[in-house]
Design a protein around this motif. Structure first.
Motif, mmCIF file in Angstrom:
data_model
loop_
_atom_site.group_PDB
_atom_site.id
_atom_site.type_symbol
_atom_site.label_atom_id
_atom_site.label_comp_id
_atom_site.label_asym_id
_atom_site.label_seq_id
_atom_site.Cartn_x
_atom_site.Cartn_y
_atom_site.Cartn_z
ATOM 1 N N SER A 1 36.275 35.388 41.862
ATOM 2 C CA SER A 1 36.411 36.535 41.203
ATOM 3 C C SER A 1 37.624 36.915 40.363
ATOM 4 O O SER A 1 38.658 36.877 40.958
ATOM 5 C CB SER A 1 36.176 37.889 42.186
ATOM 6 N N VAL A 2 37.489 37.402 39.215
ATOM 7 C CA VAL A 2 38.646 37.619 38.295
ATOM 8 C C VAL A 2 38.604 38.965 38.073
ATOM 9 O O VAL A 2 37.541 39.357 37.089
ATOM 10 C CB VAL A 2 38.624 36.724 37.142
ATOM 11 N N ALA A 3 39.369 39.902 38.371
ATOM 12 C CA ALA A 3 39.283 41.225 38.088
ATOM 13 C C ALA A 3 40.515 41.665 37.224
ATOM 14 O O ALA A 3 41.629 41.354 37.466
ATOM 15 C CB ALA A 3 39.666 42.115 39.479
ATOM 16 N N MET A 4 40.113 42.313 35.986
ATOM 17 C CA MET A 4 41.098 42.633 34.985
ATOM 18 C C MET A 4 41.017 44.000 34.945
ATOM 19 O O MET A 4 40.051 44.665 34.787
ATOM 20 C CB MET A 4 40.896 42.003 33.635
ATOM 21 N N SER A 5 42.089 44.829 34.608
ATOM 22 C CA SER A 5 42.371 46.158 34.548
ATOM 23 C C SER A 5 43.230 46.532 33.607
ATOM 24 O O SER A 5 44.358 46.054 33.158
ATOM 25 C CB SER A 5 42.331 46.967 35.873
#
Length: 175
Positions: free
Chosen positions: A163-167
Motif C-alpha cells: 500500500s502506497v499512501a500519499m497525502s
C-alpha cells in the motif's frame, strides 16, 4: 467529502484514468491548483508501479485506489496485491533503503529496441538514451519520486501486496 474508491485491471491505459480521477477529486477537495500536478504525477507513478507488479505477478487481480479528504488533508492510497519481487525483497524493504533496489528490466539484446529518444524499452525502468544506449533505473525509483511529490508518504504491507499512501495538506487561501 466522502471517500472515493476506484478499482481497475492492471493495464497501463487505466493509469491515465486514475490520474484524471485523482486530480478531479483533489480539485473538488480544495487542494491548491499549484499542487494538482504533484498529485497527478504521484498517483500516476504509484499506479504505474502497481500495474507493473500486477502484470508480472497477478494479472487477474485489480488495483485499488482510495481517495479521501478529511478536511485538512487529501489522501490517496494505491494498493496492489503483488507479492515480493523475484529477489525476495518486498517494495516496502526497498523503500526503507531509499528506493535504490537492484536494477531490473530489459537489457541490451533481450528484445528491447533502443529508440534513441528516451522512450521506454521493453521492461520497466528501462529507457533508450539519445545515443541509443539502454539505461536501467534502479527498481522502485518511482517510490523516491512519489516521496518528493507528496507531503507525506507511507509505504506498508497490505495483505500479499503493498500500500502506497500519499497525502497533501490543504493550503489556506492566505498561505
Amino acid at each position: 467529502m466522502a471517500t472515493v474508491e476506484v478499482t481497475f485491471p492492471p493495464l497501463p491505459a487505466h493509469v491515465r484514468t486514475a490520474r484524471l480521477v485523482a486530480t478531479a477529486v483533489a480539485r473538488r477537495s480544495g487542494i491548491d491548483e499549484s499542487l494538482l500536478d504533484e498529485v497527478r504525477l504521484a498517483v500516476g507513478e504509484a499506479c504505474s508501479r502497481a500495474v507493473e507488479a500486477h502484470r508480472k505477478y497477478c494479472p487477474g487481480q485489480p488495483i485499488r485506489v482510495v481517495l479521501c479528504d478529511d478536511g485538512e488533508r487529501f489522501e490517496v492510497v494505491v494498493t496492489d496485491a503483488a507479492p515480493a519481487d523475484a529477489d525476495g525483497e518486498a517494495p516496502v524493504a526497498a523503500a526503507r533503503r531509499g528506493g535504490n533496489g537492484t536494477a531490473r528490466g530489459a537489457a541490451a539484446g533481450d528484445g528491447g529496441t533502443a529508440a534513441g529518444d528516451g522512450a521506454p524499452v521493453a521492461g520497466s525502468g528501462t529507457t533508450a538514451g539519445a545515443d541509443g544506449v539502454i539505461l536501467q533505473l534502479p527498481a522502485d525509483v518511482g517510490l523516491a519520486v512519489i516521496t518528493g511529490l507528496a507531503d507525506d508518504v507511507r509505504i506498508s504491507p497490505a495483505g500479499d501486496g503493498t500500500s502506497v499512501a500519499m497525502s497533501w495538506k490543504r493550503r489556506s487561501a492566505t498561505a
